[in-house]
Write an enzyme that holds these catalytic residues in place. Sequence first.
Site, PDB file in Angstrom:
ATOM      1  N   LYS A 194      63.008  36.836  68.885  1.00  0.00           N
ATOM      2  CA  LYS A 194      61.855  36.948  69.871  1.00  0.00           C
ATOM      3  C   LYS A 194      60.876  37.794  69.093  1.00  0.00           C
ATOM      4  O   LYS A 194      60.940  38.466  68.031  1.00  0.00           O
ATOM      5  CB  LYS A 194      62.396  37.533  71.175  1.00  0.00           C
ATOM      6  CG  LYS A 194      63.622  36.754  71.450  1.00  0.00           C
ATOM      7  CD  LYS A 194      63.610  35.212  71.530  1.00  0.00           C
ATOM      8  CE  LYS A 194      65.158  34.839  72.201  1.00  0.00           C
ATOM      9  NZ  LYS A 194      65.097  33.313  72.352  1.00  0.00           N
TER      10      LYS A 194
HETATM   11  C1  LIG Z   1      66.706  33.214  73.193  1.00  0.00           C
HETATM   12  C2  LIG Z   1      66.637  32.467  74.525  1.00  0.00           C
HETATM   13  C3  LIG Z   1      67.754  32.749  75.393  1.00  0.00           C
HETATM   14  C4  LIG Z   1      68.885  33.650  75.221  1.00  0.00           C
HETATM   15  O1  LIG Z   1      68.520  35.110  74.764  1.00  0.00           O
HETATM   16  P1  LIG Z   1      69.741  35.986  74.448  1.00  0.00           P
HETATM   17  O2  LIG Z   1      68.875  37.349  74.500  1.00  0.00           O
HETATM   18  O3  LIG Z   1      69.940  35.752  73.014  1.00  0.00           O
HETATM   19  O4  LIG Z   1      70.831  35.969  75.230  1.00  0.00           O
HETATM   20  C5  LIG Z   1      67.657  32.341  76.726  1.00  0.00           C
HETATM   21  N1  LIG Z   1      66.629  31.386  77.057  1.00  0.00           N
HETATM   22  C6  LIG Z   1      65.639  30.837  76.179  1.00  0.00           C
HETATM   23  C7  LIG Z   1      64.683  29.947  76.222  1.00  0.00           C
HETATM   24  C8  LIG Z   1      65.757  31.579  74.905  1.00  0.00           C
HETATM   25  O5  LIG Z   1      64.746  31.171  73.849  1.00  0.00           O
END
Ligand SMILES: *Cc1c(COP(=O)(O)O)cnc(C)c1O
Length: 396
Positions: A194
């Site tokens: 992210k």
């Molecule tokens: C990355 C992501 C998640 C999961 O996030 P984590 O912090 O890895 O649990 C959930 N939803 C979307 C749309 C994502 O891109």
Amino acid sequence: MSVPAIERTMIPIAKPVVGDAELEAVRRPLSTGWLTQGPEVAAFEREFAAFVGAPHACAVSNCTTALHLALRAAGVRAGDEVITVSHSFIATANAIRYCGAVPVFVDVHPDTYNIDPSRIASALSPRTRALLVVHQLGMPCDLAAIVEQARRHGVPVIEDAACAAGSEILWNGRWERIGRPHGDIACFSFHPRKVMTTGDGGMLTTANPEFDRQFRLWRQHSMSVSDAARHTSQKVVVEEYTELGFNYRMTDLQAAIGRVQLERLPAMVERRRALAQNYLSRLAAIPGLHLPAEPEWARSNWQSFCVRVPAGCDRGAVMQTMLDDGISTRRGVMCAHTEPAYRLEAWRTPRRDGGLGVGESISADGLILPLYDAMSEADQSRVVASLEDAIGRHTE
Ligand SMILES: *Cc1c(COP(=O)(O)O)cnc(C)c1O
């Protein structure tokens, strides 16, 4: 084109922005010895809440656990239905199943890759307990249209804002950050893929103090007295465990890093927007290539830049050719309903509007290009040239 990848610098798909400031920051909890649920977590929560403009922010271990707590707080229980998209990372749908509830999938819009609000009405049923919408790849979904329908049906809106820290939406004529309460709860991820990262980590924002109280209880085993309260008490305090809880804590080491990342976020988003604009203008020359587009009411943080290859183009071959050129790419966003974990479910995930074809086709032809802070214009030129060459070679 035939220069071996090994002799060129590899262009990765993503690269987190971390440095000495983060190293310095983790010295604070390490030197005081308070390593979890301490002052760094509290400060990170205050700062994140102020940044997005939310009354409450609660830090947790990742976005998947944030989604689980959000759905629980919204009252989602076994046998309920939650309307969402299949076209998302699998954690979105999984969080619904953690509650024993059933994801009811609706299709996405071909331009934004986000939930198509016009398809929500036919998915509603008396068992619908929540709407779980995604700001996919950092692009805000059409919250105004979604919230309006949800309010009319008395259903809470939970935003999967995993990718959307720093994204903005035009709300009553003003640009506001995702995470400011537009829906009822927003959930963020700080995974390294992210825009801002704490290694792993998550955050819930809400305007509802009762939701926030429940998040704090549940993330810490539903322990009635916090660590901080016991630590500072002059009297012996015995805690109790008021209901089923979880260990969804963020550590103070993560939070200390998160505070630095939050300071970096506006500049990181600005940089990504410049890179995305450059891609948009350079890639417009490739015939048949579908480019991502911001609706006039949305400003993406460009967590990912996903194009769609032209009709008749072999995406897998394009990815391999680009990898041979030293450029990492990824397929577009997956669809949960085509994965074995969903296909083989005895209860068969219902959908009520005649298919998920748009999401399926974006999954099939979507291609995520490298985009990261340290990317140079020369790097971007290499990506553009390689993509153009690969599409030319692998399109019927
Ligand atoms: C990355 C992501 C998640 C999961 O996030 P984590 O912090 O890895 O649990 C959930 N939803 C979307 C749309 C994502 O891109």
